[in-house]
Design a protein around this motif. Structure first.
Motif, PDB file in Angstrom:
ATOM      1  N   LEU A 168     -33.760  54.204 -48.269  1.00 17.86           N
ATOM      2  CA  LEU A 168     -34.689  53.325 -47.523  1.00 17.86           C
ATOM      3  C   LEU A 168     -34.915  52.032 -48.303  1.00 17.86           C
ATOM      4  N   ILE A 169     -35.136  52.185 -49.602  1.00 15.51           N
ATOM      5  CA  ILE A 169     -35.398  50.984 -50.419  1.00 15.51           C
ATOM      6  C   ILE A 169     -34.176  50.057 -50.393  1.00 15.51           C
ATOM      7  N   LYS A 170     -33.000  50.674 -50.426  1.00 21.82           N
ATOM      8  CA  LYS A 170     -31.768  49.864 -50.447  1.00 21.82           C
ATOM      9  C   LYS A 170     -31.485  49.224 -49.082  1.00 21.82           C
ATOM     10  N   ARG A 171     -31.719  49.985 -48.014  1.00 25.57           N
ATOM     11  CA  ARG A 171     -31.272  49.515 -46.695  1.00 25.57           C
ATOM     12  C   ARG A 171     -32.249  48.578 -45.996  1.00 25.57           C
ATOM     13  N   ILE A 172     -33.550  48.695 -46.295  1.00 22.32           N
ATOM     14  CA  ILE A 172     -34.522  47.867 -45.561  1.00 22.32           C
ATOM     15  C   ILE A 172     -34.542  46.474 -46.203  1.00 22.32           C
ATOM     16  N   PRO A 173     -34.192  45.436 -45.440  1.00 17.39           N
ATOM     17  CA  PRO A 173     -33.997  44.118 -46.063  1.00 17.39           C
ATOM     18  C   PRO A 173     -35.247  43.566 -46.758  1.00 17.39           C
ATOM     19  N   ASN A 174     -36.446  43.854 -46.201  1.00 15.82           N
ATOM     20  CA  ASN A 174     -37.663  43.298 -46.804  1.00 15.82           C
ATOM     21  C   ASN A 174     -38.417  44.353 -47.639  1.00 15.82           C
ATOM     22  N   SER A 175     -37.695  45.372 -48.121  1.00 19.04           N
ATOM     23  CA  SER A 175     -38.381  46.492 -48.810  1.00 19.04           C
ATOM     24  C   SER A 175     -39.119  46.043 -50.074  1.00 19.04           C
ATOM     25  N   ASP A 176     -38.711  44.929 -50.651  1.00 16.15           N
ATOM     26  CA  ASP A 176     -39.395  44.470 -51.882  1.00 16.15           C
ATOM     27  C   ASP A 176     -40.809  43.958 -51.594  1.00 16.15           C
ATOM     28  N   LYS A 177     -41.176  43.838 -50.315  1.00 19.04           N
ATOM     29  CA  LYS A 177     -42.520  43.321 -49.977  1.00 19.04           C
ATOM     30  C   LYS A 177     -43.557  44.439 -49.882  1.00 19.04           C
ATOM     31  N   ALA A 178     -43.117  45.688 -50.074  1.00 18.64           N
ATOM     32  CA  ALA A 178     -44.079  46.799 -49.938  1.00 18.64           C
ATOM     33  C   ALA A 178     -43.846  47.820 -51.045  1.00 18.64           C
ATOM     34  N   ILE A 179     -44.876  48.624 -51.274  1.00  9.72           N
ATOM     35  CA  ILE A 179     -44.741  49.727 -52.241  1.00  9.72           C
ATOM     36  C   ILE A 179     -44.365  50.979 -51.460  1.00  9.72           C
ATOM     37  N   PHE A 180     -43.380  51.702 -51.952  1.00  9.55           N
ATOM     38  CA  PHE A 180     -43.000  52.960 -51.300  1.00  9.55           C
ATOM     39  C   PHE A 180     -43.826  54.103 -51.889  1.00  9.55           C
ATOM     40  N   SER A 181     -44.305  54.936 -50.970  1.00  5.55           N
ATOM     41  CA  SER A 181     -45.189  56.042 -51.336  1.00  5.55           C
ATOM     42  C   SER A 181     -44.614  57.327 -50.741  1.00  5.55           C
ATOM     43  N   VAL A 182     -45.016  58.470 -51.289  1.00  2.00           N
ATOM     44  CA  VAL A 182     -44.612  59.736 -50.674  1.00  2.00           C
ATOM     45  C   VAL A 182     -45.815  60.664 -50.532  1.00  2.00           C
ATOM     46  N   HIS A 183     -45.685  61.559 -49.569  1.00  2.00           N
ATOM     47  CA  HIS A 183     -46.790  62.451 -49.207  1.00  2.00           C
ATOM     48  C   HIS A 183     -46.116  63.777 -48.829  1.00  2.00           C
ATOM     49  N   CYS A 184     -46.104  64.718 -49.758  1.00  2.00           N
ATOM     50  CA  CYS A 184     -45.301  65.924 -49.531  1.00  2.00           C
ATOM     51  C   CYS A 184     -46.172  67.162 -49.333  1.00  2.00           C
ATOM     52  N   HIS A 185     -45.797  67.934 -48.324  1.00  2.00           N
ATOM     53  CA  HIS A 185     -46.487  69.207 -48.089  1.00  2.00           C
ATOM     54  C   HIS A 185     -45.700  70.342 -48.722  1.00  2.00           C
ATOM     55  N   ASN A 186     -46.384  71.472 -48.882  1.00  2.00           N
ATOM     56  CA  ASN A 186     -45.887  72.515 -49.786  1.00  2.00           C
ATOM     57  C   ASN A 186     -45.383  73.766 -49.071  1.00  2.00           C
ATOM     58  N   ASP A 187     -44.929  73.614 -47.819  1.00  2.00           N
ATOM     59  CA  ASP A 187     -44.550  74.805 -47.042  1.00  2.00           C
ATOM     60  C   ASP A 187     -43.473  75.645 -47.721  1.00  2.00           C
ATOM     61  N   LEU A 188     -42.573  75.000 -48.458  1.00  2.00           N
ATOM     62  CA  LEU A 188     -41.547  75.762 -49.185  1.00  2.00           C
ATOM     63  C   LEU A 188     -41.820  75.743 -50.697  1.00  2.00           C
ATOM     64  N   GLY A 189     -43.038  75.387 -51.062  1.00  2.00           N
ATOM     65  CA  GLY A 189     -43.388  75.349 -52.492  1.00  2.00           C
ATOM     66  C   GLY A 189     -42.701  74.208 -53.225  1.00  2.00           C
ATOM     67  N   LEU A 190     -42.303  73.155 -52.491  1.00  2.00           N
ATOM     68  CA  LEU A 190     -41.515  72.073 -53.107  1.00  2.00           C
ATOM     69  C   LEU A 190     -42.239  70.727 -53.130  1.00  2.00           C
ATOM     70  N   ALA A 191     -43.523  70.734 -52.824  1.00  2.00           N
ATOM     71  CA  ALA A 191     -44.226  69.443 -52.685  1.00  2.00           C
ATOM     72  C   ALA A 191     -44.186  68.620 -53.968  1.00  2.00           C
ATOM     73  N   VAL A 192     -44.428  69.263 -55.110  1.00  2.00           N
ATOM     74  CA  VAL A 192     -44.425  68.512 -56.369  1.00  2.00           C
ATOM     75  C   VAL A 192     -42.998  68.099 -56.720  1.00  2.00           C
ATOM     76  N   ALA A 193     -42.047  69.014 -56.577  1.00  2.00           N
ATOM     77  CA  ALA A 193     -40.640  68.690 -56.898  1.00  2.00           C
ATOM     78  C   ALA A 193     -40.159  67.529 -56.031  1.00  2.00           C
ATOM     79  N   ASN A 194     -40.483  67.558 -54.742  1.00  2.00           N
ATOM     80  CA  ASN A 194     -40.055  66.463 -53.861  1.00  2.00           C
ATOM     81  C   ASN A 194     -40.716  65.141 -54.255  1.00  2.00           C
ATOM     82  N   SER A 195     -41.990  65.205 -54.624  1.00  2.00           N
ATOM     83  CA  SER A 195     -42.698  63.976 -55.020  1.00  2.00           C
ATOM     84  C   SER A 195     -42.050  63.391 -56.279  1.00  2.00           C
TER      85      SER A 195
END
Ligand code: KIV
Ligand code: ZN
Length: 387
Positions: free
Chosen positions: A187-214
């Motif tokens: 996403l950061i690479k492909r979106i032409p104006n991506s440098d104008k925003a901060i990318f954030s993540v919000h992960c849920h833990n249904d498979l116990g992977l929320a921290v690993a994914n974050s």
């Protein structure tokens, strides 16, 4: 100089969506103050359009908090955004977080909307939110199951509309760490104006992977993580704040960023959230569980008494515990037993006395689950010593 990793705490919003975890206005203010002391960057205080009570809670948090940014959630609807904007009026620093679903299943089955219409709603919502604050976050809900091409289109459009943070939620905890990290990098690479925003993540833990994914997302360019104290949140919960913060801090060799958090406030915060919600913390929970810095086996106790780093990768004191803990039980060794006895004031006259006491301690430990100091004292007075 490392980048700043922004910590966005959503205990008061997504955490509260845990069945049975709802909080009163005053309870939210108490937790928000603890989060502010910990130097959390953004506190998502609630969903003002959800109820009059939540509107007032967000308002109270916005009035009470001075150092952290206070955020309110809003669907991509004028009425929700206006409610959030009103609730946040008193804040020193405010953010509106607006969202709309972008996965095929959510667009077709839940929203009954065409993709272009979803983009229109998102753009309109971001523009409206910008009338209240220049700090606007947009989330494509269920991004973990959305098509990457569509995410690129909608995210590019909302940046143009004024969104300053783009949050990528793995709403149903479906992603795998490597895949989720690659999505963030793409996403950061492909979106032409991506440098104008901060990318954030919000992960849920249904498979116990929320921290690993974050963490995988952070390694791939995300600079905000959304998380909750004790991992509270919808269903299996959200990424746990304490685990994300301490993983990044402890394994700085993997990261080009760090948080500005005062981690010594973590245990206090964890206990406060647990007592207010009534959700106990499991004893073996990383960082904040009662056993997270406790050692029972003789080999481990002996190692820790010689050098803590033999079995500890973090210091208990650095996350707010008073100290690590030696638990005496049937696996404990002579060194830990002798050390605890010395702390209780018992100085054995010779090896024979120590051996005798240690033998009787092992007999007791085989029968009894928890050995308290009172048990040790009783054992010693039977032997004729006084502590
Ligand atoms: O899980 C989710 O998608 C959310 C959004 C509102 C960000 O909580
Ligand atoms: Zn969520």
């Amino acid at each position: 100089m490392k980048d700043k990793l922004i910590i966005f705490d959503t205990t008061l919003r997504d955490g509260e969506q845990s069945p049975g975890a709802s909080m009163t206005r005053d309870e939210k203010v108490r937790i928000a103050r603890a989060l502010e002391r910990m130097k959390v960057d953004v506190i998502e205080a609630g969903f003002p359009a959800a109820s009059q009570g939540d509107f007032e809670a967000v308002q109270a948090v916005a009035d009470a908090i001075k150092d952290s940014t206070v955020c309110g959630l809003a669907r991509a609807l004028d009425k929700d955004i206006d409610r959030a904007g009103d609730a946040l009026k008193g804040a020193n620093s405010s953010r509106i977080h607006t969202f709309i679903a972008t996965s095929p299943i959510h667009m077709q089955k839940k929203l009954n909307m065409q993709p272009d219409q979803v983009i229109e709603y998102a753009v309109r919502a971001v523009k409206r939110a910008r009338q209240y604050t220049d700090n606007v976050e947009f989330s494509p809900e269920d991004a973990g199951r959305s098509e990457e091409d569509f995410l690129c289109r909608i995210l590019e459009a909302v940046i143009d509309a004024g969104a300053t943070t783009l949050n990528i939620p793995d709403t149903v905890g479906y992603s795998m760490p490597q895949q989720f990290g690659a999505t963030i990098a793409n996403l950061i690479k492909r979106i032409p104006n991506s440098d104008k925003a901060i990318f954030s993540v919000h992960c849920h833990n249904d498979l116990g992977l929320a921290v690993a994914n974050s963490l995988s997302a952070v390694m791939n360019g995300a600079r905000q993580v959304e998380c909750t104290i004790n991992g509270l949140g919808e269903r299996a919960g959200n990424a746990s704040l304490e685990e994300v913060v301490m993983a990044v801090r402890t394994r700085q060799d993997f990261f080009t960023c760090d948080t500005g958090l005062d981690a010594r406030e973590i245990v206090t915060c964890s206990k406060l959230v647990s007592s207010i919600t009534g959700f106990p913390v499991q004893p073996n929970k990383a960082i904040v569980g009662a056993n997270a810095f406790a050692h029972e086996s003789g080999i481990h106790q002996d190692g820790v008494l010689k050098n803590r780093e033999t079995y500890e990768i973090m210091r208990a004191e650095d996350v707010g515990w008073t100290t690590n803990r030696m638990v005496l039980g049937k696996h404990s060794g002579r060194n830990a037993f002798k050390t605890r006895m010395a702390e209780l004031g018992v100085d054995f006259a010779g090896e024979a006395d120590l051996n005798d006491a240690f033998f009787r301690f092992k007999q007791l430990a085989d029968k009894k689950h928890d050995i308290f100091d009172e048990d040790l004292q009783a054992l010693i007075s039977e032997q004729g010593f006084e502590a």
